[in-house]
Structure formats: C-alpha cells, structure tokens
Design a protein around this motif. Structure first.
Motif, PDB file in Angstrom:
ATOM      1  N   GLY A   1      -2.434   8.493  68.364  1.00 37.77           N
ATOM      2  CA  GLY A   1      -2.961   9.787  67.913  1.00 37.77           C
ATOM      3  C   GLY A   1      -2.029  10.581  67.021  1.00 37.77           C
ATOM      4  O   GLY A   1      -2.237  11.784  66.826  1.00 37.77           O
ATOM      5  N   SER A   2      -1.011   9.934  66.443  1.00 36.19           N
ATOM      6  CA  SER A   2      -0.090  10.709  65.599  1.00 36.19           C
ATOM      7  C   SER A   2      -0.803  11.248  64.354  1.00 36.19           C
ATOM      8  O   SER A   2      -0.430  12.293  63.833  1.00 36.19           O
ATOM      9  CB  SER A   2       1.140   9.878  65.219  1.00 36.19           C
ATOM     10  OG  SER A   2       0.761   8.752  64.483  1.00 36.19           O
ATOM     11  N   ASP A   3      -1.858  10.544  63.898  1.00 33.89           N
ATOM     12  CA  ASP A   3      -2.633  11.060  62.753  1.00 33.89           C
ATOM     13  C   ASP A   3      -3.333  12.373  63.104  1.00 33.89           C
ATOM     14  O   ASP A   3      -3.525  13.232  62.242  1.00 33.89           O
ATOM     15  CB  ASP A   3      -3.703  10.047  62.317  1.00 33.89           C
ATOM     16  CG  ASP A   3      -3.088   8.847  61.596  1.00 33.89           C
ATOM     17  OD1 ASP A   3      -1.893   8.910  61.242  1.00 33.89           O
ATOM     18  OD2 ASP A   3      -3.811   7.859  61.389  1.00 33.89           O
ATOM     19  N   ILE A   4      -3.735  12.504  64.376  1.00 34.76           N
ATOM     20  CA  ILE A   4      -4.392  13.747  64.809  1.00 34.76           C
ATOM     21  C   ILE A   4      -3.382  14.887  64.785  1.00 34.76           C
ATOM     22  O   ILE A   4      -3.645  15.954  64.231  1.00 34.76           O
ATOM     23  CB  ILE A   4      -5.003  13.584  66.224  1.00 34.76           C
ATOM     24  CG1 ILE A   4      -6.182  12.600  66.146  1.00 34.76           C
ATOM     25  CG2 ILE A   4      -5.446  14.930  66.800  1.00 34.76           C
ATOM     26  CD1 ILE A   4      -6.790  12.242  67.481  1.00 34.76           C
ATOM     27  N   ARG A   5      -2.203  14.621  65.343  1.00 34.84           N
ATOM     28  CA  ARG A   5      -1.165  15.666  65.354  1.00 34.84           C
ATOM     29  C   ARG A   5      -0.754  16.075  63.939  1.00 34.84           C
ATOM     30  O   ARG A   5      -0.463  17.231  63.680  1.00 34.84           O
ATOM     31  CB  ARG A   5       0.061  15.192  66.144  1.00 34.84           C
ATOM     32  CG  ARG A   5      -0.187  15.099  67.658  1.00 34.84           C
ATOM     33  CD  ARG A   5       1.109  14.851  68.429  1.00 34.84           C
ATOM     34  NE  ARG A   5       0.876  14.849  69.877  1.00 34.84           N
ATOM     35  CZ  ARG A   5       0.572  13.761  70.590  1.00 34.84           C
ATOM     36  NH1 ARG A   5       0.474  12.578  70.001  1.00 34.84           N
ATOM     37  NH2 ARG A   5       0.372  13.856  71.895  1.00 34.84           N
ATOM     38  N   SER A   6      -0.698  15.094  63.011  1.00 32.96           N
ATOM     39  CA  SER A   6      -0.266  15.464  61.651  1.00 32.96           C
ATOM     40  C   SER A   6      -1.440  15.965  60.801  1.00 32.96           C
ATOM     41  O   SER A   6      -1.242  16.359  59.651  1.00 32.96           O
ATOM     42  CB  SER A   6       0.442  14.292  60.979  1.00 32.96           C
ATOM     43  OG  SER A   6      -0.452  13.232  60.772  1.00 32.96           O
ATOM     44  N   GLY A   7      -2.633  15.964  61.377  1.00 38.93           N
ATOM     45  CA  GLY A   7      -3.778  16.551  60.660  1.00 38.93           C
ATOM     46  C   GLY A   7      -4.343  15.673  59.563  1.00 38.93           C
ATOM     47  O   GLY A   7      -4.947  16.167  58.602  1.00 38.93           O
ATOM     48  N   LYS A   8      -4.125  14.342  59.662  1.00 38.55           N
ATOM     49  CA  LYS A   8      -4.616  13.438  58.609  1.00 38.55           C
ATOM     50  C   LYS A   8      -6.147  13.419  58.596  1.00 38.55           C
ATOM     51  O   LYS A   8      -6.781  13.306  59.638  1.00 38.55           O
ATOM     52  CB  LYS A   8      -4.101  12.013  58.854  1.00 38.55           C
ATOM     53  CG  LYS A   8      -2.622  11.844  58.543  1.00 38.55           C
ATOM     54  CD  LYS A   8      -2.381  10.735  57.520  1.00 38.55           C
ATOM     55  CE  LYS A   8      -0.900  10.470  57.289  1.00 38.55           C
ATOM     56  NZ  LYS A   8      -0.286  11.345  56.276  1.00 38.55           N
ATOM     57  N   LYS A   9      -6.702  13.525  57.388  1.00 37.39           N
ATOM     58  CA  LYS A   9      -8.154  13.436  57.233  1.00 37.39           C
ATOM     59  C   LYS A   9      -8.527  11.963  57.056  1.00 37.39           C
ATOM     60  O   LYS A   9      -8.818  11.510  55.957  1.00 37.39           O
ATOM     61  CB  LYS A   9      -8.611  14.236  56.010  1.00 37.39           C
ATOM     62  CG  LYS A   9      -8.215  15.692  55.995  1.00 37.39           C
ATOM     63  CD  LYS A   9      -9.058  16.559  56.886  1.00 37.39           C
ATOM     64  CE  LYS A   9      -8.703  18.033  56.732  1.00 37.39           C
ATOM     65  NZ  LYS A   9      -7.281  18.365  56.934  1.00 37.39           N
ATOM     66  N   THR A  10      -8.488  11.209  58.150  1.00 37.16           N
ATOM     67  CA  THR A  10      -8.855   9.791  58.070  1.00 37.16           C
ATOM     68  C   THR A  10     -10.371   9.661  57.959  1.00 37.16           C
ATOM     69  O   THR A  10     -11.106  10.635  58.158  1.00 37.16           O
ATOM     70  CB  THR A  10      -8.399   9.038  59.326  1.00 37.16           C
ATOM     71  OG1 THR A  10      -9.144   9.553  60.441  1.00 37.16           O
ATOM     72  CG2 THR A  10      -6.908   9.234  59.592  1.00 37.16           C
ATOM     73  N   LEU A  11     -10.844   8.443  57.709  1.00 41.54           N
ATOM     74  CA  LEU A  11     -12.288   8.214  57.602  1.00 41.54           C
ATOM     75  C   LEU A  11     -12.982   8.660  58.886  1.00 41.54           C
ATOM     76  O   LEU A  11     -14.094   9.211  58.856  1.00 41.54           O
ATOM     77  CB  LEU A  11     -12.557   6.720  57.345  1.00 41.54           C
ATOM     78  CG  LEU A  11     -14.040   6.338  57.198  1.00 41.54           C
ATOM     79  CD1 LEU A  11     -14.671   7.053  56.013  1.00 41.54           C
ATOM     80  CD2 LEU A  11     -14.208   4.829  57.049  1.00 41.54           C
ATOM     81  N   ILE A  12     -12.308   8.421  60.000  1.00 40.59           N
ATOM     82  CA  ILE A  12     -12.886   8.777  61.301  1.00 40.59           C
ATOM     83  C   ILE A  12     -13.082  10.288  61.413  1.00 40.59           C
ATOM     84  O   ILE A  12     -14.136  10.763  61.836  1.00 40.59           O
ATOM     85  CB  ILE A  12     -11.955   8.256  62.428  1.00 40.59           C
ATOM     86  CG1 ILE A  12     -11.823   6.738  62.300  1.00 40.59           C
ATOM     87  CG2 ILE A  12     -12.469   8.659  63.805  1.00 40.59           C
ATOM     88  CD1 ILE A  12     -10.522   6.182  62.810  1.00 40.59           C
ATOM     89  N   ILE A  13     -12.075  11.027  61.010  1.00 41.79           N
ATOM     90  CA  ILE A  13     -12.157  12.499  61.045  1.00 41.79           C
ATOM     91  C   ILE A  13     -13.197  13.004  60.040  1.00 41.79           C
ATOM     92  O   ILE A  13     -13.996  13.893  60.343  1.00 41.79           O
ATOM     93  CB  ILE A  13     -10.764  13.122  60.750  1.00 41.79           C
ATOM     94  CG1 ILE A  13      -9.761  12.762  61.861  1.00 41.79           C
ATOM     95  CG2 ILE A  13     -10.870  14.635  60.577  1.00 41.79           C
ATOM     96  CD1 ILE A  13     -10.073  13.349  63.229  1.00 41.79           C
ATOM     97  N   VAL A  14     -13.160  12.404  58.845  1.00 45.42           N
ATOM     98  CA  VAL A  14     -14.117  12.807  57.807  1.00 45.42           C
ATOM     99  C   VAL A  14     -15.543  12.614  58.331  1.00 45.42           C
ATOM    100  O   VAL A  14     -16.404  13.490  58.177  1.00 45.42           O
ATOM    101  CB  VAL A  14     -13.896  11.968  56.515  1.00 45.42           C
ATOM    102  CG1 VAL A  14     -15.063  12.142  55.549  1.00 45.42           C
ATOM    103  CG2 VAL A  14     -12.580  12.366  55.842  1.00 45.42           C
ATOM    104  N   HIS A  15     -15.789  11.462  58.987  1.00 41.88           N
ATOM    105  CA  HIS A  15     -17.120  11.188  59.539  1.00 41.88           C
ATOM    106  C   HIS A  15     -17.463  12.203  60.633  1.00 41.88           C
ATOM    107  O   HIS A  15     -18.571  12.761  60.665  1.00 41.88           O
ATOM    108  CB  HIS A  15     -17.158   9.759  60.102  1.00 41.88           C
ATOM    109  CG  HIS A  15     -18.478   9.394  60.713  1.00 41.88           C
ATOM    110  ND1 HIS A  15     -18.791   9.673  62.028  1.00 41.88           N
ATOM    111  CD2 HIS A  15     -19.583   8.805  60.180  1.00 41.88           C
ATOM    112  CE1 HIS A  15     -20.021   9.255  62.285  1.00 41.88           C
ATOM    113  NE2 HIS A  15     -20.526   8.720  61.182  1.00 41.88           N
ATOM    114  N   ALA A  16     -16.504  12.432  61.517  1.00 46.03           N
ATOM    115  CA  ALA A  16     -16.768  13.337  62.642  1.00 46.03           C
ATOM    116  C   ALA A  16     -17.064  14.761  62.168  1.00 46.03           C
ATOM    117  O   ALA A  16     -17.935  15.439  62.711  1.00 46.03           O
ATOM    118  CB  ALA A  16     -15.577  13.334  63.601  1.00 46.03           C
TER     119      ALA A  16
END
Lengths: 329, 329
Positions: A233-248
């Motif tokens: 979950g380090s991408d969540i902590r750093s606020g990365k807009k991954t495809l998963i986040i973009v979709h969500a």
C-alpha cells in the motif's frame, strides 16, 4: 525450458557485461556504482533484448552490450527514483543515497546513465553496421526522453485531484513502457530485423511495458507482505493515481469514495487505514479491472509476435509476458 | 571582430536550437526544462564547437545541433550541481530545485541530459555520415563518464586532508576539461577534420578546459563582488581543494598554514575570516601561481592550433582562449 530458467540463463550471459561498462579506476567510485547493480533484480529488460535479437533471426551475442545498456539505464532510474521517493532500502539492501548521501546518489545515477550509453556504443565492436548502431542509440535516447517526461507527469498527477484513465495510460506508457519497448526494439535492430519485424516487437514491447506497470500497481495492494520486499500500500500513502485509484474514483461514491479520498496521500496512514482502502478497492471491482487490463495488454502484445517466424526465442518472449501477469513480486 | 562579438554572433545561431531539443507537449514541463537555459551563460562550449568545425574547413551549420547538445549537457550538470551544492540562485535567478523542489530538479536535469543526446543525433539530418555521427556520440559519452568521475573525485577531495597538485589537475581535467575538450573535438569531427586536426583540437580543448577551471578558482577569491553574482570565497567555505589551496598547503607553514586550515571548510566563516585566508593566499604566492598556470595552459592550447590552416575561425578560437584568462566573471 521453464520461463524462469530461460530468464536465468539469459541473465547469466549479461551479468559480467553490466560490470564491464561501469569500471572506474578508483575503488571507492567502483563500489558505489556497482552497489545498485549487485542488488540484482528481475533483469527482464536485457533478457527481452537478447530474445528479440534471436526472434528476428539474429545472433544475440551481438546484442550483449546493448542488453547490459538497458539494464544499466534501468538501474540509473532506480537510483534517482529512490532519492526522489526517499526510499532507504530496495530489494532488502540500503539504497545508494542511504549509504553515501543524496548528493552522491545523484551523481552515481548520472554515471550509470553515461555507462548505459558507453555499453550500447560497444556493439560497434561486434560487427553491427554504423547505421544500425545509430538507430539503436536513437531508440534509447527517445525512450529516455519519454521516461523522464512520464516521471514528471507521475509527480504532477500525485498533486492533482483527479486523473483520467487515458492520462494515466499515457503516463505509464512513457514512464515504464518506453524502456521495455526500447529494449525489445534495440534487440530487434541489432539482430538485423526488418521494418515489419521491428513494428511487431514495438507493439509487443509497449503492451508488455504498460502491463508490467499496471501489474506493479496491483501487487502494491495485493502482494504477500513477506515476499514483496517493501510495505503493502505504499502507493496509497504516497497518493499515486494508479489505474486502480483512477477506476475507483470514477466508480465509487458516498462513504466509499470519501474513505478513499481521506486516506489517499496520507503519508502516515496506519496499516488498518490502508487495509480499509484496499478492501474498498476490491469491493468496487477496481483491482479486478486492473488485473483484466493486464491480461488484455499481454494478449495483445503476444498476438503481435504472430507475424515473426516460429522460434524458441519467440516462445520464450511469450512465456516472459505470461510471467509478467502471473508474478507475485 | 572583437572576441565578445564573435561569441555573441555564434551564440545567436545556437540559441533557437537549445529550445528546439527540449520541446515537451506539456507547458509546465516545458517551463521547467527551459528555465535553466533561459538563465543564459557564457555559451563558450557551443561557440567552440562551431568554430572548431570551421577551423578544419567544415561547414559549421552541420554542427549546430551538436553545439546545442554540448550546451544542454553543460546545463544538465549545472542543474544537478546546484542541488548537490544546495545553491538557491545562479546568475541572479532561482535555481530549478529552488523553484520546483529537489525531486523535480533531479528529473529535470535527467531530461536535459537526454535532450543533449537528442540534439546530437539530429546532425544525422544534416548530411553527416553515420560513422562521424557515431564518433561524435562516442566522444560525448566518454566526456560524460569522465565528467561524473571528476565530480565524484571533487566530492572525495573535499573530505580529504590533503590533495596533490597532480590529483587536483587530474580531477579538473575530468570535471571541467572533458566537456570543453569534447565540444571542440565534436565540432572537428562533424566539420570533417582528419586525425591530426582532431588531435590538435583535443590538445587545445583539454588545456583551455583545465585553464577555465583554474581561472574559476582564482575568480572565486579575486573577483569584484558586484560583478561576480555569487559570494566571494565560497570555495573556502565549502572546503574545496583548489589548485590555490593545494599550493598553499605545500608552501606555507606555522601561523599562516594554521589559519588556512582552521577556516577552510568552515561553512559559516565570516567575510573577515575569508578575507584573511585570501590575504594569506596572496602572500604565499598561491594565487599568482594559479594565474601563471592558467597563462601557461592557454599558451600551450593555442600553440596546438598552429598546425591548422590559418582561418578566421582559428583566430577566434585563440581569442576566446585569451578571453578565458582575462575574464573577470
């Protein structure tokens, strides 16, 4: 031969070259520049370069310095990435700047970048025509420009409220896809591939490269903690807009969306908070969506290879593509 | 024509190319990568490249992208140097990392490095043979490897108690000499120079490059504060083992030596303390020694050009060399 064995056997050929092109007279300099190489890694890029040379009917030994080149270039990006992300360990070892300071980390990265070009130019001593060497250099330079553009976009996206799927895909095509694509294309060029063969390799490389990054984003949320070598979950902590986040962000609302937004980018988020976001991303189908995208990209990449003659190298490339989907770290 | 006019006229030709090779679709990226280019500078390197092409009887317009290349490469090193030295201004303007953060500074530097190669490869579109383009790329890569090696040596030297004159000269030949040497050699290669002509240019470039750095070291202690654009004596505060310091440490003793050692590397040294060290370095003849060295190096560099045909370009190169000695900033 099992795909892991193919990778291992190709890797073994490249390993000594990685060190050959970063040889400095001073022992202390030598230690710093080889440190991130010794840390190991999947060596996907050099492996792809060698297989691509063979897949167009070429002699992969001519591409050995180029295979070293793409891995050195990848290593350079990791050294600078680790400084920018303030990561003190990678693959369980201290990063360059953790050991020798950020100032030295910057310059060691630069030296690895230069060494990558030094390696690529050495194919001149292996009977490759000047035109083909120059074309390979051009592909590497183009990939670098895209790579840095992608990295800057990634940093911009972290600070933006929202990012579209199209923007995200453009960014990772540059940030991660460009160098993987360049690796297979350079292999194909040095193996003597014709225009249509290089086009097929290009399509394969781009799709695998994007898939590789999306898979990385998935693993950041789903990997087994003890195998992964970095926190989940380090991408969540750093606020990365991954495809998963973009979709969500496009497919959740109400409490679910509020929860994601309240924790995304929270540097000191607890494991519990991160796990709640992951559960929400599972519920919204966002992780499944990304997994499916990886599968589609890999299928499209593999299909592009159909136009190449049937060789062991082609089968190995397809197997590596499959491995990219299935890997757990 | 006055040497300043020669430089200005050559510069004017290169200016638009500097921007051509750092063109990114995104306006925010564009602003960051062009910021350090817009800050200006002496543009000595591109000017030397164009003149060298003419001095071997070539058409300098073929070398224009290469001239942009060496300046972009120089700009890349400044962006990273400023991060490493924590300098917030350069030429009176905020540095890249001062405006956009160190993380962005690293990647903007990397992007400028890639752009330098992109520029150099563009000479392919100007009727230069693949062999010569590749040779020019090779010279640029070799210079980069040396440059980074020199920068690392420089950082090591700051932490060492003493450095010999030979070690210092080796370090600055790499750190500063390599790129100036590469600039004239690349100009000569693209201008169609033969082996003996390239040898002459090499000798000229190396000597001017070393002289340029020693002169920089002298100016750090002797420049007029209001023209210089940065504080006088910053090398003393950062503990740099310049030729002047190396000489003084070998030729002073007792109270003078103790005073130098007690202030060298003292980050918060007062202006008064710095001025006392400068007075001691004058008394010991260390500044004169460095000035004399600059003069000798420039004479040796200019002599190397004697073997080239007499042209306006050759005279301009000599005039620039003289300017390097006489400049006050």
């Amino acid at each position: 031969m099992d795909v892991q064995d193919v990778i291992k056997s190709k890797c073994a050929q490249v390993e000594p070259y990685l060190r050959e092109y970063v040889s400095f007279g001073d022992r202390a300099i030598q230690e710093m520049v080889t440190h991130p190489i010794d840390a190991g890694g999947k060596r996907i890029r050099p492996c792809m370069a060698l297989l691509a040379a063979e897949a167009v009917g070429g002699d992969s030994s001519k591409a050995l310095p180029a295979a070293a080149s793409v891995e050195l270039l990848h290593t350079f990006t990791l050294v600078h990435d680790d400084i920018m992300d303030h990561d003190l360990t990678r693959r369980g070892r201290p990063t360059v700047h953790a050991l020798w300071g950020e100032e030295m980390g910057i310059i060691v990265g630069d030296a690895l970048y230069s060494s990558a070009f030094k390696a690529l130019l050495d194919v001149r001593n292996r009977g490759v025509s000047s035109e083909r060497v120059l074309e390979a250099v051009n592909v590497l330079v183009r990939a670098n420009v895209e790579l840095q553009e992608g990295q800057i976009m990634d940093m911009f996206f972290e600070k933006r409220e929202s990012v579209t799927e199209e923007e995200y895909m453009t960014m990772i095509r540059k940030k991660t896809g460009a160098l993987i694509e360049a690796s297979v294309e350079i292999g194909g060029i040095l193996g003597g591939g014709d225009k249509s063969q290089l086009g097929a390799l290009h399509t394969f490389g781009v799709n695998c490269g994007i898939a590789f990054q999306v898979k990385d984003d998935v693993l950041d949320l789903t990997a087994d903690k003890k195998d992964f070598g970095k926190p989940i979950g380090s991408d969540i902590r750093s606020g990365k807009k991954t495809l998963i986040i973009v979709h969500a962000m496009a497919h959740t609302k109400g409490e679910d969306l509020r929860e994601i937004l309240s924790i995304l980018g929270k540097k000191d988020a607890s494991d519990d908070e991160v796990n709640r976001v992951i559960a929400t991303l599972k519920k919204s189908g966002s992780i499944d969506y990304a997994e499916k995208k990886v599968e589609e990209l890999i299928q499209e990449g593999k299909r592009a290879l159909d136009t190449l003659p049937n060789t062991q190298a082609k089968e190995s490339m397809k197997a590596i593509a499959d491995y990219l989907v299935k890997r757990r770290t």
